[in-house]
Enzyme design. Structure first.
Site, PDB file in Angstrom:
ATOM      1  N   LYS A  95      40.414  36.492  70.439  1.00  8.21           N
ATOM      2  CA  LYS A  95      40.587  37.892  70.838  1.00  8.21           C
ATOM      3  C   LYS A  95      40.770  38.858  69.654  1.00  8.21           C
ATOM      4  CE  LYS A  95      40.808  38.813  75.062  1.00  8.21           C
ATOM      5  NZ  LYS A  95      39.664  38.473  75.883  1.00  8.21           N
ATOM      6  N   HIS A 104      47.646  37.741  26.848  1.00  8.91           N
ATOM      7  CA  HIS A 104      47.665  36.982  28.105  1.00  8.91           C
ATOM      8  C   HIS A 104      46.454  36.047  28.161  1.00  8.91           C
ATOM      9  CE1 HIS A 104      50.801  39.295  30.287  1.00  8.91           C
ATOM     10  NE2 HIS A 104      50.388  40.299  29.526  1.00  8.91           N
ATOM     11  N   ILE A 164      38.577  35.579  47.879  1.00 10.93           N
ATOM     12  CA  ILE A 164      38.004  34.244  47.647  1.00 10.93           C
ATOM     13  C   ILE A 164      36.672  34.132  48.389  1.00 10.93           C
ATOM     14  CG2 ILE A 164      38.362  31.757  47.988  1.00 10.93           C
ATOM     15  CD1 ILE A 164      40.198  33.059  45.870  1.00 10.93           C
ATOM     16  N   ASP A 197      41.798  40.405  42.703  1.00  2.47           N
ATOM     17  CA  ASP A 197      40.502  39.889  43.161  1.00  2.47           C
ATOM     18  C   ASP A 197      39.433  39.965  42.075  1.00  2.47           C
ATOM     19  OD1 ASP A 197      41.061  38.872  45.651  1.00  2.47           O
ATOM     20  OD2 ASP A 197      40.947  40.843  46.604  1.00  2.47           O
ATOM     21  N   LYS A 255      42.439  31.220  69.022  1.00  2.00           N
ATOM     22  CA  LYS A 255      42.233  32.429  69.808  1.00  2.00           C
ATOM     23  C   LYS A 255      41.214  33.359  69.127  1.00  2.00           C
ATOM     24  CE  LYS A 255      44.337  32.723  73.102  1.00  2.00           C
ATOM     25  NZ  LYS A 255      43.982  32.059  74.390  1.00  2.00           N
ATOM     26  N   CYS A 270      53.286  37.012  26.559  1.00  2.00           N
ATOM     27  CA  CYS A 270      53.656  38.424  26.449  1.00  2.00           C
ATOM     28  C   CYS A 270      55.179  38.583  26.404  1.00  2.00           C
ATOM     29  CB  CYS A 270      53.019  39.229  27.579  1.00  2.00           C
ATOM     30  SG  CYS A 270      52.820  40.955  27.125  1.00  2.00           S
ATOM     31  N   GLU A 287      45.918  33.681  30.066  1.00  2.00           N
ATOM     32  CA  GLU A 287      45.593  33.285  31.449  1.00  2.00           C
ATOM     33  C   GLU A 287      44.402  34.048  32.025  1.00  2.00           C
ATOM     34  OE1 GLU A 287      48.347  34.875  30.469  1.00  2.00           O
ATOM     35  OE2 GLU A 287      49.097  36.298  31.957  1.00  2.00           O
TER      36      GLU A 287
HETATM   37  N1  GLN Z   1      57.381  44.522  28.848  1.00  2.00           N
HETATM   38  C1  GLN Z   1      56.748  44.014  27.679  1.00  2.00           C
HETATM   39  C2  GLN Z   1      55.956  45.063  26.934  1.00  2.00           C
HETATM   40  O1  GLN Z   1      55.628  46.073  27.469  1.00  2.00           O
HETATM   41  C3  GLN Z   1      55.872  42.829  28.030  1.00  2.00           C
HETATM   42  C4  GLN Z   1      54.728  43.188  28.910  1.00  2.00           C
HETATM   43  C5  GLN Z   1      54.089  41.994  29.562  1.00  2.00           C
HETATM   44  O2  GLN Z   1      54.685  40.928  29.632  1.00  2.00           O
HETATM   45  N2  GLN Z   1      52.872  42.157  30.053  1.00  2.00           N
HETATM   46  O3  GLN Z   1      55.632  44.874  25.790  1.00  2.00           O
END
Ligand code: GLN
Length: 527
Positions: free
Chosen positions: A178, A504, A8, A60, A176, A375, A506
């Protein structure tokens, strides 16, 4: 030491330099033999972040992407394994001209070559290099040595920031210094003098402590920067600017400070501090329990994506950890899910906790609780639907039960050999792939376009032999990868929000531009 927020801090330094109009990139040095994070245990190492070009790397890199709002690529991730692998390969190719190849200087030199390559390819004004681990440990010493060698060679262009921890022991009640003094001594013995000390602590460093540190660490008091605990990590760049950090850095490089602009960022932080409402989101997983402690790092990008989307709606999310194995043992605990505004079943591997996740998904489907599957979360949503709506008793993913009568989730054709030959490292379907979205779906409403690209990390997929059957019973195939005819998104109608993706989302959420699916999900949760 690890876990005090070097990532961060690195990302925040990048952010304030970027706000001054400079082009910045960041490199993570992960001192493990692993070639990438894909083969590391997420409970030990944290989330495996995936880049556009399909690198499985340290979380990171995700922090850098989120703070700098730019994509980071494979070459910005350096591990001990990667460095040794290239040195050995070069030795085999006689690129060292037949001389003896040595740990020093050949290993640090390879690290330096990689850093310079990033500088050249990204054409950046600043390269932030974060060296993982703790000063004085054996693992990262060759990278510290690389830093020392760079400073000798380019004295005007290299500076060092030591991130150190200043404990305030409860029984003493005093900060502290140290440990930091010793850290600097250890760094000195490796030939490095820090230019700046970023002091992580529960509160700001006061003047007496700054004076003490200054004397013992040979750093001017103004170059000792406070990095106190904050409610939100996104406050860190603003705190640094309150201490004039970008100016201090630019002065050291003899550069002029220009266009300071953190306005949008400040507005964003203001929303975090003054939310208009609250929501409770459950995350069902298994990579957070270690002994007595609950760690959140394995799901870092999911958490950040929830936050970005919630802040967009001016809401404060509370995250509730749902340990999937608990739901397998105690059947009564499932009713407690009723108090949640929405549930996410994120990615995962193997059969541990899978039945618990399936139960949770069934509960969301039947009780109309907003559900987002990611996923493995999508794969198990299909398993649940096949079992409980299509009547395929014992339906499963072959990853979980290879002998299932209804293998609704099967191993991808391209992956069969990898598994057979035990080629596990870096061989999943990784990185950015296209997805075509069907009109009139929740996903289309979220993305507002039909061709999207998202990041992946998986070996299994919806078995197309069952597609028709699932569709007949009401499952909507909302997104497909056109090249492989691979199902990327499924949805249910007659439900406030039931969406699950093979990719994904995210990984692509950013603070000021939350991910469309998360945005829609949070909206449904609030409603
Ligand atoms: N284990 C599942 C796969 O390989 C899902 C993988 C995951 O959730 N990234 O397809």
């Amino acid at each position: 030491m690890s876990g005090i927020g070097k990532g961060i801090i690195t990302a925040s330094i990048g952010k304030i330099l970027q706000a001054r109009g400079f082009k910045v990139t960041a490199i993570k040095i992960d001192p493990y033999i692993n070639l990438d994070a894909g083969t590391m245990n997420p409970i030990e190492h944290g989330e495996v972040f995936v880049t556009e070009d399909g690198t499985e790397c340290d979380q990171d890199i995700g922090n850098y992407e989120r703070f700098l709002d730019q994509n980071i690529f494979d070459e910005n991730y350096i591990t001990t394994g990667r460095v040794y692998q290239s040195v050995i390969q070069k030795e085999r190719n006689l690129e060292y001209g037949g001389r003896c190849v040595e740990v020093v200087p050949d290993i640090p030199n390879e690290a330096i070559r990689r850093i310079k390559k990033v500088a050249k390819n990204t054409d950046s004004d600043f390269i932030l290099v974060e060296i993982g681990g703790t000063i004085g440990e054996y693992q990262n010493i060759l990278f510290i040595e690389a830093g020392r060698m760079m400073k000798i060679k380019y004295p005007e262009s290299v500076m060092f920031v030591l991130v150190s921890y200043l404990p305030v022991p409860e029984m003493i009640g005093e900060m502290k210094t140290k440990p930091t003094q010793y850290a600097v001594k250890t760094l000195n013995s490796a030939g490095i003098q820090p230019d700046i000390i970023a002091g992580r602590s529960e509160s700001r460093i006061d003047e007496p402590r700054k004076k003490k540190l200054s004397v013992f660490c040979n750093v001017e008091p103004k170059d000792i920067i406070s990095a106190p605990d904050v409610k939100s990590i996104y406050e860190v760049p603003i705190n640094f600017e309150n201490d004039n950090l970008s100016k201090i850095i630019l002065n050291k490089f003899n550069l002029k400070a220009v266009n300071k602009d953190l306005i949008e960022w400040k507005k964003f932080v203001n929303i975090i501090k003054n939310p208009k409402g609250k929501i409770k989101i459950g995350i069902a997983g298994k990579y957070f329990k270690t002994g007595k402690f609950t760690l959140m790092d394995s799901y870092l990008s999911v958490i950040e994506a929830i936050k970005h989307a919630s802040y967009f709606w001016k809401l404060e999310p509370e995250i509730i950890w749902l340990s999937t194995e608990d739901f397998e043992k105690k059947s009564d605990s499932i009713a407690s899910l009723q108090q949640l505004d929405g549930i996410i079943v994120p990615g995962g591997f193997g059969n541990r906790g899978a039945e618990g996740k399936i139960k949770i998904i069934e509960f969301c489907r039947k009780n109309k609780i907003p559900f987002l599957g990611l996923c493995l979360g999508m794969q198990l949503a299909i398993v649940e639907f096949a079992r409980n709506v299509c009547g395929m008793e014992g339906a499963n993913s072959v990853e979980i039960n290879p002998k299932t009568k209804y293998p609704v989730i099967d191993v991808m054709k391209e992956q069969k050999n990898n598994i057979k030959e035990k080629k596990y490292g870096g061989t999943m379907r990784l990185g950015a792939w296209d997805c075509k979205i069907s009109p009139k779906t929740i996903s289309f409403k979220a993305y507002k376009q039909s061709l999207i690209s998202e990041r992946h990390r998986h070996r299994y997929e919806l078995n197309n032999a069952f597609k028709e059957n699932l569709e007949q019973k009401g499952m909507i195939i909302a997104g497909v990868n056109p090249q492989l005819d691979l199902t990327e998104i499924v949805e249910l109608s007659k439900h406030p929000f039931f969406v699950a993706s093979q990719f994904h989302p995210e990984f692509k959420s950013r603070p000021l531009t939350p991910h469309p699916l998360f945005k829609e999900f949070i909206r449904a949760c609030f409603k």
